[in-house]
Design a protein around this motif. Structure first.
Motif, PDB file in Angstrom:
ATOM      1  N   LEU A   1      -2.468  13.014  -7.937  1.00 50.50           N
ATOM      2  CA  LEU A   1      -1.884  11.830  -8.556  1.00 50.50           C
ATOM      3  C   LEU A   1      -0.943  12.246  -9.682  1.00 50.50           C
ATOM      4  O   LEU A   1      -1.156  13.265 -10.345  1.00 50.50           O
ATOM      5  CB  LEU A   1      -2.978  10.924  -9.108  1.00 50.50           C
ATOM      6  CG  LEU A   1      -3.925  10.295  -8.088  1.00 50.50           C
ATOM      7  CD1 LEU A   1      -5.038   9.530  -8.789  1.00 50.50           C
ATOM      8  CD2 LEU A   1      -3.171   9.380  -7.138  1.00 50.50           C
TER       9      LEU A   1
ATOM     10  N   ALA B   1       0.836  -1.201   0.000  1.00 44.78           N
ATOM     11  CA  ALA B   1       0.000   0.000   0.000  1.00 44.78           C
ATOM     12  C   ALA B   1       0.876   1.258   0.000  1.00 44.78           C
ATOM     13  O   ALA B   1       0.593   2.224  -0.730  1.00 44.78           O
ATOM     14  CB  ALA B   1      -0.930  -0.008   1.214  1.00 44.78           C
ATOM     15  N   TYR B   2       1.933   1.261   0.811  1.00 50.11           N
ATOM     16  CA  TYR B   2       2.823   2.419   0.822  1.00 50.11           C
ATOM     17  C   TYR B   2       3.526   2.580  -0.527  1.00 50.11           C
ATOM     18  O   TYR B   2       3.694   3.710  -1.020  1.00 50.11           O
ATOM     19  CB  TYR B   2       3.867   2.292   1.927  1.00 50.11           C
ATOM     20  CG  TYR B   2       4.921   3.369   1.831  1.00 50.11           C
ATOM     21  CD1 TYR B   2       4.633   4.677   2.221  1.00 50.11           C
ATOM     22  CD2 TYR B   2       6.178   3.095   1.301  1.00 50.11           C
ATOM     23  CE1 TYR B   2       5.579   5.689   2.099  1.00 50.11           C
ATOM     24  CE2 TYR B   2       7.133   4.096   1.173  1.00 50.11           C
ATOM     25  CZ  TYR B   2       6.825   5.383   1.575  1.00 50.11           C
ATOM     26  OH  TYR B   2       7.753   6.375   1.442  1.00 50.11           O
TER      27      TYR B   2
ATOM     28  N   TRP C   1       1.132   4.162  -2.882  1.00 56.41           N
ATOM     29  CA  TRP C   1       0.896   5.571  -2.538  1.00 56.41           C
ATOM     30  C   TRP C   1       2.072   6.442  -2.980  1.00 56.41           C
ATOM     31  O   TRP C   1       1.884   7.467  -3.650  1.00 56.41           O
ATOM     32  CB  TRP C   1       0.673   5.712  -1.035  1.00 56.41           C
ATOM     33  CG  TRP C   1       0.662   7.135  -0.576  1.00 56.41           C
ATOM     34  CD1 TRP C   1       1.712   7.866  -0.091  1.00 56.41           C
ATOM     35  CD2 TRP C   1      -0.450   8.032  -0.610  1.00 56.41           C
ATOM     36  NE1 TRP C   1       1.331   9.141   0.193  1.00 56.41           N
ATOM     37  CE2 TRP C   1      -0.003   9.284  -0.107  1.00 56.41           C
ATOM     38  CE3 TRP C   1      -1.782   7.899  -0.990  1.00 56.41           C
ATOM     39  CZ2 TRP C   1      -0.833  10.384   0.006  1.00 56.41           C
ATOM     40  CZ3 TRP C   1      -2.622   9.005  -0.871  1.00 56.41           C
ATOM     41  CH2 TRP C   1      -2.155  10.224  -0.387  1.00 56.41           C
TER      42      TRP C   1
ATOM     43  N   TYR D   1       4.710  14.154  -0.863  1.00 55.13           N
ATOM     44  CA  TYR D   1       3.693  13.384  -0.142  1.00 55.13           C
ATOM     45  C   TYR D   1       4.119  11.922   0.089  1.00 55.13           C
ATOM     46  O   TYR D   1       3.312  11.104   0.489  1.00 55.13           O
ATOM     47  CB  TYR D   1       2.382  13.387  -0.924  1.00 55.13           C
ATOM     48  CG  TYR D   1       1.774  14.756  -1.102  1.00 55.13           C
ATOM     49  CD1 TYR D   1       0.935  15.299  -0.137  1.00 55.13           C
ATOM     50  CD2 TYR D   1       2.058  15.508  -2.236  1.00 55.13           C
ATOM     51  CE1 TYR D   1       0.383  16.563  -0.302  1.00 55.13           C
ATOM     52  CE2 TYR D   1       1.513  16.779  -2.414  1.00 55.13           C
ATOM     53  CZ  TYR D   1       0.683  17.288  -1.441  1.00 55.13           C
ATOM     54  OH  TYR D   1       0.129  18.536  -1.610  1.00 55.13           O
ATOM     55  N   SER D   2       5.375  11.625  -0.170  1.00 57.44           N
ATOM     56  CA  SER D   2       5.821  10.232  -0.061  1.00 57.44           C
ATOM     57  C   SER D   2       5.967   9.756   1.381  1.00 57.44           C
ATOM     58  O   SER D   2       5.974   8.557   1.644  1.00 57.44           O
ATOM     59  CB  SER D   2       7.157  10.056  -0.785  1.00 57.44           C
ATOM     60  OG  SER D   2       8.165  10.842  -0.174  1.00 57.44           O
TER      61      SER D   2
ATOM     62  N   PHE E   1       0.476  10.894   4.613  1.00 57.64           N
ATOM     63  CA  PHE E   1      -0.765  10.604   3.909  1.00 57.64           C
ATOM     64  C   PHE E   1      -1.646  11.846   3.875  1.00 57.64           C
ATOM     65  O   PHE E   1      -1.871  12.490   4.894  1.00 57.64           O
ATOM     66  CB  PHE E   1      -1.495   9.455   4.613  1.00 57.64           C
ATOM     67  CG  PHE E   1      -2.764   9.051   3.942  1.00 57.64           C
ATOM     68  CD1 PHE E   1      -2.738   8.293   2.787  1.00 57.64           C
ATOM     69  CD2 PHE E   1      -3.994   9.427   4.462  1.00 57.64           C
ATOM     70  CE1 PHE E   1      -3.910   7.902   2.159  1.00 57.64           C
ATOM     71  CE2 PHE E   1      -5.165   9.045   3.850  1.00 57.64           C
ATOM     72  CZ  PHE E   1      -5.134   8.286   2.685  1.00 57.64           C
TER      73      PHE E   1
ATOM     74  N   SER F   1       9.661   8.274  -3.755  1.00 53.63           N
ATOM     75  CA  SER F   1       8.681   8.231  -4.839  1.00 53.63           C
ATOM     76  C   SER F   1       9.261   7.538  -6.069  1.00 53.63           C
ATOM     77  O   SER F   1       8.612   6.698  -6.692  1.00 53.63           O
ATOM     78  CB  SER F   1       8.218   9.651  -5.190  1.00 53.63           C
ATOM     79  OG  SER F   1       7.540  10.245  -4.110  1.00 53.63           O
TER      80      SER F   1
ATOM     81  N   HIS G   1       2.281   9.519  -6.261  1.00 56.67           N
ATOM     82  CA  HIS G   1       2.133  10.872  -5.713  1.00 56.67           C
ATOM     83  C   HIS G   1       3.473  11.590  -5.740  1.00 56.67           C
ATOM     84  O   HIS G   1       4.531  10.944  -5.760  1.00 56.67           O
ATOM     85  CB  HIS G   1       1.600  10.824  -4.274  1.00 56.67           C
ATOM     86  CG  HIS G   1       0.176  10.354  -4.173  1.00 56.67           C
ATOM     87  ND1 HIS G   1      -0.155   9.020  -4.126  1.00 56.67           N
ATOM     88  CD2 HIS G   1      -0.997  11.049  -4.139  1.00 56.67           C
ATOM     89  CE1 HIS G   1      -1.478   8.898  -4.047  1.00 56.67           C
ATOM     90  NE2 HIS G   1      -2.005  10.114  -4.055  1.00 56.67           N
TER      91      HIS G   1
END
Length: 266
Positions: free
Chosen positions: A44, A22-23, A26, A34-35, A38, A232, A30
């Motif tokens: 996006l 999930a991380y 995300w 925002y890495s 949350f 990211s 992004h």
């Protein structure tokens, strides 16, 4: 009560497995700002994937990895099939002792043999090649054991019937034993491809150039920059590397599960 505990345990393990994924999803989709936190309002972006692709020769890494896993799997299937058939159906002196030596290989971690494998590759003059990355894994004790156990479950009547029809040993192997073991081949192929697609330490040691490095070794370029770690881009590069396996699983998950179930039954 026991069933409920098993269900709870399975859910907990599933959550623990899903959190890193999930991380990764995300951070990859992004901006870098925002890495590490949350925010539902975060925009996006696909720029991380473009930056990761341009930062390393991914096309070459993908090609090297595809050649590696294909070469290793082909060699393993051929050698494991021939060895398993010999152990399952041939009678020769020392068969059980030799098979015991094969099983002993299962107890030896591949990392223990890195030094000797490196010396062997140097002696053969094949260092820094895709062939050197795959050569130590051509013979698989696990594959031999798995197929040998499967071949032993094949009724001898089928082999005798094929022999009556005029089939030789090679034809019996290819037209009787191999088709009946197809689910086992699929299950083993998945294990082999996944392992060598993700293998890191041995390819890192034996390769020095882009021409021979697989994806896992190529990813280290993102963790060795002087500007710090950009999570990211790292997560985007990781998704690019894992995407083929994830897509293959999503497309063929039913066949995957059925193959492993049949392998377990046998």
């Amino acid at each position: 009560m026991t069933q409920k505990l098993d269900t709870i345990g399975a859910w907990l393990l599933g959550i623990l497995w899903f959190l890193p994924l999930a991380y990764t999803l995300w951070a990859a989709f992004h901006p870098a700002a925002y890495s590490t936190h949350f925010d539902l309002t975060a925009p996006l972006t696909l720029e991380n994937f473009a930056a990761a692709w341009n930062a390393a020769p991914f096309a070459r890494y993908f090609l090297n990895t595809f050649i590696l896993v294909t070469m290793v799997l082909a060699a393993q299937l051929i050698l494991s099939t021939l060895a398993a058939y010999a152990f399952a159906r041939f009678e020769f002196r020392g068969r059980d002792f030799v098979f015991m030596l094969v099983l002993l290989q299962l107890m030896i971690m591949p990392d223990v043999l890195i030094v000797e494998n490196y010396r062997l590759m140097s002696w053969l003059g094949v260092r820094d090649t895709i062939f050197a990355v795959g050569l130590p894994y051509f013979a698989s004790a696990f594959g031999i054991f798995l197929l040998r156990q499967t071949f032993k479950t094949v009724p001898r009547e089928l082999e005798e019937a094929a022999r009556v029809e005029g089939a030789n040993r090679w034809q019996i192997l290819m037209k009787v034993y191999v088709p009946l073991a197809r689910p086992i081949y699929v299950a083993y192929g998945l294990v082999s491809v996944s392992y060598h697609w993700n293998n890191f330490l041995w390819p890192l040691i034996i390769t020095n150039s882009v021409e021979s490095r697989p994806l896992t070794v190529g990813l280290q370029v993102f963790a060795s920059t002087d500007q710090g770690i950009d999570w990211s881009i790292i997560t985007a590069a990781t998704l690019l590397s894992a995407a083929p396996l994830l897509v293959a699983f999503l497309l063929f998950q039913r066949q995957f599960v059925q193959s492993f179930m049949r392998a377990g039954i046998r």
